[in-house]
Design a protein around this motif. Structure first.
Motif, PDB file in Angstrom:
ATOM      1  N   ALA A 159       0.856  -1.182   0.000  1.00  0.00           N
ATOM      2  CA  ALA A 159       0.000   0.000   0.000  1.00  0.00           C
ATOM      3  C   ALA A 159       0.897   1.238   0.000  1.00  0.00           C
ATOM      4  N   TRP A 160       0.868   1.978  -1.091  1.00  0.00           N
ATOM      5  CA  TRP A 160       1.697   3.179  -1.251  1.00  0.00           C
ATOM      6  C   TRP A 160       0.770   4.385  -1.131  1.00  0.00           C
ATOM      7  N   ARG A 161       0.715   4.940   0.050  1.00  0.00           N
ATOM      8  CA  ARG A 161      -0.161   6.095   0.301  1.00  0.00           C
ATOM      9  C   ARG A 161       0.624   7.357  -0.066  1.00  0.00           C
ATOM     10  N   ILE A 162       0.488   7.727  -1.324  1.00  0.00           N
ATOM     11  CA  ILE A 162       1.456   8.587  -2.003  1.00  0.00           C
ATOM     12  C   ILE A 162       1.470  10.036  -1.524  1.00  0.00           C
ATOM     13  N   ALA A 163       0.465  10.459  -0.771  1.00  0.00           N
ATOM     14  CA  ALA A 163       0.427  11.847  -0.300  1.00  0.00           C
ATOM     15  C   ALA A 163       0.792  11.985   1.166  1.00  0.00           C
ATOM     16  N   THR A 164       1.206  10.900   1.823  1.00  0.00           N
ATOM     17  CA  THR A 164       1.472  10.950   3.258  1.00  0.00           C
ATOM     18  C   THR A 164       2.885  11.462   3.555  1.00  0.00           C
ATOM     19  N   PRO A 165       3.087  12.058   4.737  1.00  0.00           N
ATOM     20  CA  PRO A 165       4.433  12.485   5.132  1.00  0.00           C
ATOM     21  C   PRO A 165       5.435  11.333   5.146  1.00  0.00           C
ATOM     22  N   HIS A 166       5.000  10.125   5.529  1.00  0.00           N
ATOM     23  CA  HIS A 166       5.896   8.970   5.556  1.00  0.00           C
ATOM     24  C   HIS A 166       6.503   8.723   4.170  1.00  0.00           C
ATOM     25  N   VAL A 167       5.663   8.734   3.136  1.00  0.00           N
ATOM     26  CA  VAL A 167       6.148   8.517   1.777  1.00  0.00           C
ATOM     27  C   VAL A 167       7.033   9.677   1.330  1.00  0.00           C
ATOM     28  N   GLU A 168       6.630  10.879   1.615  1.00  0.00           N
ATOM     29  CA  GLU A 168       7.432  12.042   1.225  1.00  0.00           C
ATOM     30  C   GLU A 168       8.808  12.001   1.882  1.00  0.00           C
ATOM     31  N   ARG A 169       8.873  11.577   3.161  1.00  0.00           N
ATOM     32  CA  ARG A 169      10.164  11.469   3.842  1.00  0.00           C
ATOM     33  C   ARG A 169      11.048  10.442   3.147  1.00  0.00           C
ATOM     34  N   ARG A 170      10.469   9.301   2.813  1.00  0.00           N
ATOM     35  CA  ARG A 170      11.259   8.245   2.178  1.00  0.00           C
ATOM     36  C   ARG A 170      11.789   8.697   0.815  1.00  0.00           C
ATOM     37  N   ILE A 171      10.959   9.371   0.052  1.00  0.00           N
ATOM     38  CA  ILE A 171      11.387   9.841  -1.268  1.00  0.00           C
ATOM     39  C   ILE A 171      12.487  10.892  -1.122  1.00  0.00           C
ATOM     40  N   ASP A 172      12.305  11.836  -0.205  1.00  0.00           N
ATOM     41  CA  ASP A 172      13.295  12.900  -0.006  1.00  0.00           C
ATOM     42  C   ASP A 172      14.621  12.362   0.514  1.00  0.00           C
ATOM     43  N   ALA A 173      14.582  11.214   1.198  1.00  0.00           N
ATOM     44  CA  ALA A 173      15.786  10.664   1.816  1.00  0.00           C
ATOM     45  C   ALA A 173      16.566   9.744   0.888  1.00  0.00           C
ATOM     46  N   ALA A 174      16.189   9.679  -0.380  1.00  0.00           N
ATOM     47  CA  ALA A 174      16.874   8.778  -1.318  1.00  0.00           C
ATOM     48  C   ALA A 174      18.365   9.075  -1.351  1.00  0.00           C
ATOM     49  N   GLY A 175      19.168   8.031  -1.170  1.00  0.00           N
ATOM     50  CA  GLY A 175      20.618   8.176  -1.216  1.00  0.00           C
ATOM     51  C   GLY A 175      21.235   8.703   0.052  1.00  0.00           C
ATOM     52  N   MET A 176      20.417   8.990   1.063  1.00  0.00           N
ATOM     53  CA  MET A 176      20.930   9.507   2.329  1.00  0.00           C
ATOM     54  C   MET A 176      20.857   8.417   3.387  1.00  0.00           C
ATOM     55  N   PRO A 177      21.738   8.467   4.382  1.00  0.00           N
ATOM     56  CA  PRO A 177      21.666   7.474   5.461  1.00  0.00           C
ATOM     57  C   PRO A 177      20.386   7.647   6.264  1.00  0.00           C
ATOM     58  N   THR A 178      19.861   6.555   6.761  1.00  0.00           N
ATOM     59  CA  THR A 178      18.648   6.573   7.570  1.00  0.00           C
ATOM     60  C   THR A 178      19.013   6.323   9.021  1.00  0.00           C
ATOM     61  N   VAL A 179      18.577   7.212   9.887  1.00  0.00           N
ATOM     62  CA  VAL A 179      18.795   7.052  11.317  1.00  0.00           C
ATOM     63  C   VAL A 179      17.540   6.430  11.903  1.00  0.00           C
TER      64      VAL A 179
END
Length: 283
Positions: A159-179
């Motif tokens: 389930a890809w809830r494409i307008a949620t902050p969770h999805v936006e965070r994941r997309i914005d964090a592409a290529g960056m380390p995840t804490v």
């Protein structure tokens, strides 16, 4: 490489050719035919193609209109990239283009299925921000694709809830380390694997764990395991099927995937709904 909508019967025939190449289908029944593709995109489906500089189709993503709880959404049936165009982020670009198209339609949900034992797909979908809380047994039945090799085609519904902050965070964090919250890495592993020749075998599942977060382990290289050790692959299928179905019934859902390819394993992170928002904090 540029991405554009596909809208002609010629385009749809090129898509069908890629289906045969990528999945190795030998039975025409397994291929979504051009006539179905062209009709569905005229009535709300999304079909996007990625083209190289010579205008050769290198990959595509395809979804059909659907309803979930009486609300319009998109069901993403296929994403394929030719072997020579892989490992350059093209699959991700196609999914993000699909998201843009769905958002432009006023939609907020895209769903698709994938094999729970495909670690690289699990990693890819987690980086998009997909959440998993549905498990379906043998969805597609027997397939002529050599990738399936007669194994039950069990699938997660992503389930890809494409307008949620969770999805936006994941997309914005592409290529960056995840804490991640320190409690994630200390979560108990429900089914710690054990060495089995050159592979990992599923350990006995301990379903008494009841914490806010749990880890469920799978092997990497499942396609090769299917080819060289089908009984072991089936053990993984049946053992993880039971684990996920039980945990989903108990209110857990998959919110992330931790990949340790050098160790031959990956781990799904499951959390109860109240804990899901704390699963990751991108830097």
């Amino acid at each position: 490489m540029h991405i554009r909508p596909l809208s002609t019967l010629h385009d749809c025939r090129r898509v069908a050719a890629i289906e045969r190449l990528v999945w190795g289908y030998t039975d025409g029944e397994d291929v979504v035919p051009p006539a179905v593709l062209i009709v569905s995109i005229k009535r709300g489906g999304i079909l996007l193609g990625a083209f190289d500089e010579g205008d050769e189709l290198q990959g595509f993503v395809y979804s059909t209109p659907g309803l979930k709880d009486a609300r319009p959404m998109q069901w993403s049936h296929m994403l394929a990239v030719l072997p020579g165009a892989r490992h350059a982020g093209l699959g991700r670009r196609l999914k993000l283009a699909q998201r843009d198209a769905a958002l432009a339609m006023g939609l907020d949900l895209i769903e698709w299925t994938f094999d729970p034992l495909q670690a690289l797909n699990a990693h890819f979908n987690a980086r998009l921000g997909a959440i998993l809380e549905e498990y379906e047994e043998n969805v597609y039945g027997e397939s002529s694709s050599p990738l399936h090799r007669g194994a039950p085609t069990d699938r997660f519904v992503a389930a890809w809830r494409i307008a949620t902050p969770h999805v936006e965070r994941r997309i914005d964090a592409a290529g960056m380390p995840t804490v991640r919250d320190s409690r994630v890495l200390s979560a108990p592993v429900v089914n710690p694997s054990r060495a089995h020749g050159g592979w990992l075998a599923p350990g006995a599942a301990d379903l008494t764990h009841d914490g806010p977060r749990l880890l469920v382990e799978i092997p990497t290289g499942f396609d090769r395991m299917l080819a060289v050790d089908p009984p072991l692959a089936l053990d993984w299928r049946l053992s993880t099927r039971e684990i996920f179905q039980i945990l989903f019934r108990r209110g857990y859902r998959v919110v992330d995937f931790l990949l340790a390819q050098e160790a031959g394993r990956g781990q799904y992170l499951l959390a109860r709904a109240i804990e899901a928002q704390r699963a990751d904090r991108p830097t």
